[in-house]
Enzyme design. Structure first.
Site, PDB file in Angstrom:
ATOM      1  N   TYR A 127      46.362  38.443  33.191  1.00 20.44           N
ATOM      2  CA  TYR A 127      46.454  39.305  34.381  1.00 20.44           C
ATOM      3  C   TYR A 127      47.896  39.786  34.577  1.00 20.44           C
ATOM      4  O   TYR A 127      48.145  40.980  34.762  1.00 20.44           O
ATOM      5  CB  TYR A 127      45.960  38.551  35.638  1.00 20.44           C
ATOM      6  CG  TYR A 127      46.232  39.337  36.905  1.00 20.44           C
ATOM      7  CD1 TYR A 127      45.544  40.525  37.167  1.00 20.44           C
ATOM      8  CD2 TYR A 127      47.192  38.922  37.828  1.00 20.44           C
ATOM      9  CE1 TYR A 127      45.800  41.282  38.307  1.00 20.44           C
ATOM     10  CE2 TYR A 127      47.468  39.666  38.968  1.00 20.44           C
ATOM     11  CZ  TYR A 127      46.764  40.846  39.207  1.00 20.44           C
ATOM     12  OH  TYR A 127      47.035  41.597  40.336  1.00 20.44           O
TER      13      TYR A 127
ATOM     14  N   SER B 193      52.348  44.521  41.086  1.00 15.19           N
ATOM     15  CA  SER B 193      52.229  43.148  41.585  1.00 15.19           C
ATOM     16  C   SER B 193      53.541  42.429  41.302  1.00 15.19           C
ATOM     17  O   SER B 193      54.314  42.836  40.413  1.00 15.19           O
ATOM     18  CB  SER B 193      51.100  42.444  40.832  1.00 15.19           C
ATOM     19  OG  SER B 193      51.125  41.057  41.079  1.00 15.19           O
TER      20      SER B 193
ATOM     21  N   LYS C 136      49.358  43.699  34.401  1.00 18.32           N
ATOM     22  CA  LYS C 136      50.108  44.388  35.464  1.00 18.32           C
ATOM     23  C   LYS C 136      51.479  44.834  34.956  1.00 18.32           C
ATOM     24  O   LYS C 136      51.958  45.906  35.301  1.00 18.32           O
ATOM     25  CB  LYS C 136      50.267  43.477  36.693  1.00 18.32           C
ATOM     26  CG  LYS C 136      48.973  43.090  37.373  1.00 18.32           C
ATOM     27  CD  LYS C 136      48.101  44.263  37.772  1.00 18.32           C
ATOM     28  CE  LYS C 136      48.604  45.056  38.947  1.00 18.32           C
ATOM     29  NZ  LYS C 136      47.691  46.183  39.286  1.00 18.32           N
TER      30      LYS C 136
ATOM     31  N   PRO D 166      53.144  43.655  45.459  1.00 14.03           N
ATOM     32  CA  PRO D 166      52.839  42.609  46.438  1.00 14.03           C
ATOM     33  C   PRO D 166      52.705  41.229  45.794  1.00 14.03           C
ATOM     34  O   PRO D 166      52.377  41.109  44.613  1.00 14.03           O
ATOM     35  CB  PRO D 166      51.478  43.027  47.017  1.00 14.03           C
ATOM     36  CG  PRO D 166      51.106  44.307  46.367  1.00 14.03           C
ATOM     37  CD  PRO D 166      51.959  44.465  45.141  1.00 14.03           C
TER      38      PRO D 166
ATOM     39  N   SER E   8      36.416  50.502  46.450  1.00 15.37           N
ATOM     40  CA  SER E   8      35.557  49.377  46.837  1.00 15.37           C
ATOM     41  C   SER E   8      36.343  48.079  46.993  1.00 15.37           C
ATOM     42  O   SER E   8      35.800  47.072  47.448  1.00 15.37           O
ATOM     43  CB  SER E   8      34.495  49.169  45.745  1.00 15.37           C
ATOM     44  OG  SER E   8      35.155  49.046  44.480  1.00 15.37           O
ATOM     45  N   GLY E   9      37.624  48.094  46.626  1.00 15.64           N
ATOM     46  CA  GLY E   9      38.383  46.834  46.587  1.00 15.64           C
ATOM     47  C   GLY E   9      38.964  46.433  47.936  1.00 15.64           C
ATOM     48  O   GLY E   9      39.012  47.221  48.886  1.00 15.64           O
TER      49      GLY E   9
HETATM   50  P1  NDP Z   1      39.761  43.862  44.165  1.00  9.61           P
HETATM   51  O1  NDP Z   1      39.142  43.117  43.044  1.00  9.61           O
HETATM   52  O2  NDP Z   1      39.179  43.709  45.518  1.00  9.61           O
HETATM   53  O3  NDP Z   1      39.798  45.417  43.812  1.00  9.61           O
HETATM   54  C1  NDP Z   1      39.985  45.888  42.530  1.00  9.61           C
HETATM   55  C2  NDP Z   1      39.480  47.314  42.484  1.00  9.61           C
HETATM   56  O4  NDP Z   1      39.671  47.830  41.153  1.00  9.61           O
HETATM   57  C3  NDP Z   1      37.985  47.414  42.788  1.00  9.61           C
HETATM   58  O5  NDP Z   1      37.738  48.572  43.532  1.00  9.61           O
HETATM   59  C4  NDP Z   1      37.373  47.506  41.401  1.00  9.61           C
HETATM   60  O6  NDP Z   1      36.119  48.143  41.372  1.00  9.61           O
HETATM   61  C5  NDP Z   1      38.424  48.375  40.721  1.00  9.61           C
HETATM   62  N1  NDP Z   1      38.277  48.307  39.277  1.00  9.61           N
HETATM   63  C6  NDP Z   1      38.363  47.224  38.472  1.00  9.61           C
HETATM   64  N2  NDP Z   1      38.123  47.572  37.195  1.00  9.61           N
HETATM   65  C7  NDP Z   1      37.849  48.906  37.203  1.00  9.61           C
HETATM   66  C8  NDP Z   1      37.504  49.846  36.211  1.00  9.61           C
HETATM   67  N3  NDP Z   1      37.334  49.522  34.914  1.00  9.61           N
HETATM   68  N4  NDP Z   1      37.331  51.135  36.586  1.00  9.61           N
HETATM   69  C9  NDP Z   1      37.453  51.517  37.876  1.00  9.61           C
HETATM   70  N5  NDP Z   1      37.764  50.660  38.866  1.00  9.61           N
HETATM   71  C10 NDP Z   1      37.961  49.372  38.534  1.00  9.61           C
HETATM   72  O7  NDP Z   1      41.294  43.484  44.142  1.00  9.61           O
HETATM   73  P2  NDP Z   1      42.461  43.804  45.171  1.00  9.61           P
HETATM   74  O8  NDP Z   1      42.047  44.818  46.163  1.00  9.61           O
HETATM   75  O9  NDP Z   1      42.996  42.530  45.627  1.00  9.61           O
HETATM   76  O10 NDP Z   1      43.508  44.435  44.150  1.00  9.61           O
HETATM   77  C11 NDP Z   1      43.837  45.814  44.170  1.00  9.61           C
HETATM   78  C12 NDP Z   1      45.110  46.006  43.392  1.00  9.61           C
HETATM   79  O11 NDP Z   1      46.144  45.217  43.969  1.00  9.61           O
HETATM   80  C13 NDP Z   1      45.037  45.600  41.925  1.00  9.61           C
HETATM   81  O12 NDP Z   1      45.804  46.535  41.187  1.00  9.61           O
HETATM   82  C14 NDP Z   1      45.716  44.238  41.914  1.00  9.61           C
HETATM   83  O13 NDP Z   1      46.279  43.972  40.666  1.00  9.61           O
HETATM   84  C15 NDP Z   1      46.780  44.453  42.968  1.00  9.61           C
HETATM   85  N6  NDP Z   1      47.295  43.236  43.576  1.00  9.61           N
HETATM   86  C16 NDP Z   1      46.473  42.406  44.297  1.00  9.61           C
HETATM   87  C17 NDP Z   1      46.984  41.267  44.887  1.00  9.61           C
HETATM   88  C18 NDP Z   1      46.126  40.342  45.683  1.00  9.61           C
HETATM   89  O14 NDP Z   1      46.553  39.220  45.973  1.00  9.61           O
HETATM   90  N7  NDP Z   1      44.933  40.733  46.083  1.00  9.61           N
HETATM   91  C19 NDP Z   1      48.397  40.892  44.743  1.00  9.61           C
HETATM   92  C20 NDP Z   1      49.189  41.859  43.997  1.00  9.61           C
HETATM   93  C21 NDP Z   1      48.638  42.981  43.449  1.00  9.61           C
HETATM   94  P3  NDP Z   1      34.741  47.265  41.496  1.00  9.61           P
HETATM   95  O15 NDP Z   1      34.540  47.048  42.978  1.00  9.61           O
HETATM   96  O16 NDP Z   1      33.709  48.144  40.896  1.00  9.61           O
HETATM   97  O17 NDP Z   1      34.969  45.980  40.744  1.00  9.61           O
END
Ligand code: NDP
Length: 336
Positions: free
Chosen positions: A153, A124, A157, A184, A10-11
């Site tokens: 945070y 990250s 990571k 990233p 979903s992210g």
């Molecule tokens: P989002 O918040 O959009 O996505 C995070 C995802 O992790 C969501 O699908 C969320 O689900 C899921 N999640 C969080 N907690 C849980 C849990 N307890 N169990 C299962 N799923 C969980 O963030 P991003 O897409 O930006 O980030 C994705 C990854 O990239 C992360 O690991 C982040 O640390 C890393 N990252 C991101 C950067 C950025 O600038 N965006 C930079 C560097 C690294 P739900 O939708 O239910 O909340």
């Protein structure tokens, strides 16, 4: 057809990984932690992907054991993208650390049990360049210092990535699978659902003029499509086995990216910098500023050469990525 599990379907980044994998002909399974997210992903892929029918969505929470073996079963590859990402500093650091660290171990354990070929972990630059007093060009040999002063945070990571390397390094020959870690910097770019992701929130704040001037923050930027591309390239390429790979187009001060937006027509984007003392005062009322206080005034620069040598495509520029995302944020009514 090879099957890939993407955790955190979903992210912001997870959705781009799913879309690119589907378009390249992979069967994709992704995890969500709530039923309510399923339809959103189906709708998004129906709109954005050429092969939306090759997607299966299953439930698994990083904080629980249930569901992970079933999620991984039958997959050759796993992109472990899920991890909580919030700008605010939570009252208890374990809100971030527990799912990041324990969740990574749950996913890797399921990979071991199910004979997965390779895992690509989304770490990250927060696992590399945070918590240090010195300013230098950070590279893949560096680790963030998890002592006092690091944000929860960045700590989450760092601990999760370290645990992942320890886990794979201790596997017996029989259980061994390959690991690549993508590190990233701040990720911007187009969103595939109405959930804009944490990093694009920064563009909302700049372009909507919610801050009169920019905090003196320096960070790297990279487009989300390149982040997904790097995951999929790494999944397939033996050359990336055992590597951490920093992914960044370029570093900019907030005021520089804000000026780019201003010149592109988003006239509320501030073009001046704010004194650090004012940011510290504002942080008393704006919780999301808490996470950046330690970075105020510091240059944050990374060595980009490993990725440039491994990956054979030109990145979307940080400027184009920010402008494209901001146009979408306007069309979504989030920037007025
Ligand atoms: P989002 O918040 O959009 O996505 C995070 C995802 O992790 C969501 O699908 C969320 O689900 C899921 N999640 C969080 N907690 C849980 C849990 N307890 N169990 C299962 N799923 C969980 O963030 P991003 O897409 O930006 O980030 C994705 C990854 O990239 C992360 O690991 C982040 O640390 C890393 N990252 C991101 C950067 C950025 O600038 N965006 C930079 C560097 C690294 P739900 O939708 O239910 O909340």
């Amino acid at each position: 057809m090879e099957k890939v599990l993407v955790t955190g379907g979903s992210g912001f980044i997870g959705l781009h990984c799913i879309q690119q994998l589907l378009d390249q002909g992979y069967e994709v399974r992704c995890t969500v932690r709530s039923e309510s997210k399923k339809q959103e992903i189906v709708d998004s892929m129906t709109t954005h992907s050429l092969n939306p029918h090759n997607l299966e969505i299953v439930m698994a929470d990083l904080l629980k054991d249930e569901g992970w073996d079933e999620a991984v079963s039958g997959c050759e590859y796993v992109l472990h993208v899920a991890s909580p990402f919030i700008l605010e500093v939570p009252s208890d650091e374990n809100i971030l650390i527990k799912p990041a660290l324990e969740g990574t171990l749950r996913v890797l354990n399921a990979c071991k049990n199910n004979k997965v070929k390779k895992v690509v972990l989304t770490s990250s630059v927060a696992a590399i360049a945070y918590g240090h007093k010195d300013q230098k060009v950070f590279d893949e040999n560096d680790w963030s210092d998890t002592g006092p002063g690091i944000t929860p945070y960045a700590k989450s990571k760092t601990l999760a990535e370290k645990a992942a390397w320890d886990f794979v390094n201790q596997l017996s020959d029989e259980d061994k699978f390959d690991l690549t870690v993508i590190n990233p910097v701040a990720v911007t770019g187009p969103m595939l659902t109405s959930d804009i992701g944490t990093s694009n929130e920064m563009l909302v704040k700049l372009a909507s003029g919610s801050m009169p001037a920019c905090p003196k923050i320096h960070m790297g930027f990279v487009d989300v499509r390149d982040v997904a591309k790097a995951h999929i390239f790494s999944m397939k390429s033996e050359k990336t086995n055992g590597e951490r790979i920093i992914l960044s187009d370029k570093e900019m001060f907030f005021v520089e990216i804000s000026r780019v937006l201003n010149e592109a027509g988003f006239k509320k984007a501030p073009t001046r910098e704010m004194p650090n003392i004012l940011v510290k005062l504002m942080a008393l009322f704006m919780k999301e500023l808490g996470g950046i206080l330690g970075s105020l005034g510091r240059q944050s620069t990374t060595d980009k050469s490993k990725a440039k040598n491994l990956f054979d495509w030109e990145y979307v520029s940080a400027e184009d990525s920010a402008i494209e995302a901001t146009k979408q944020l306007v069309s979504m009514g989030l920037v007025k």
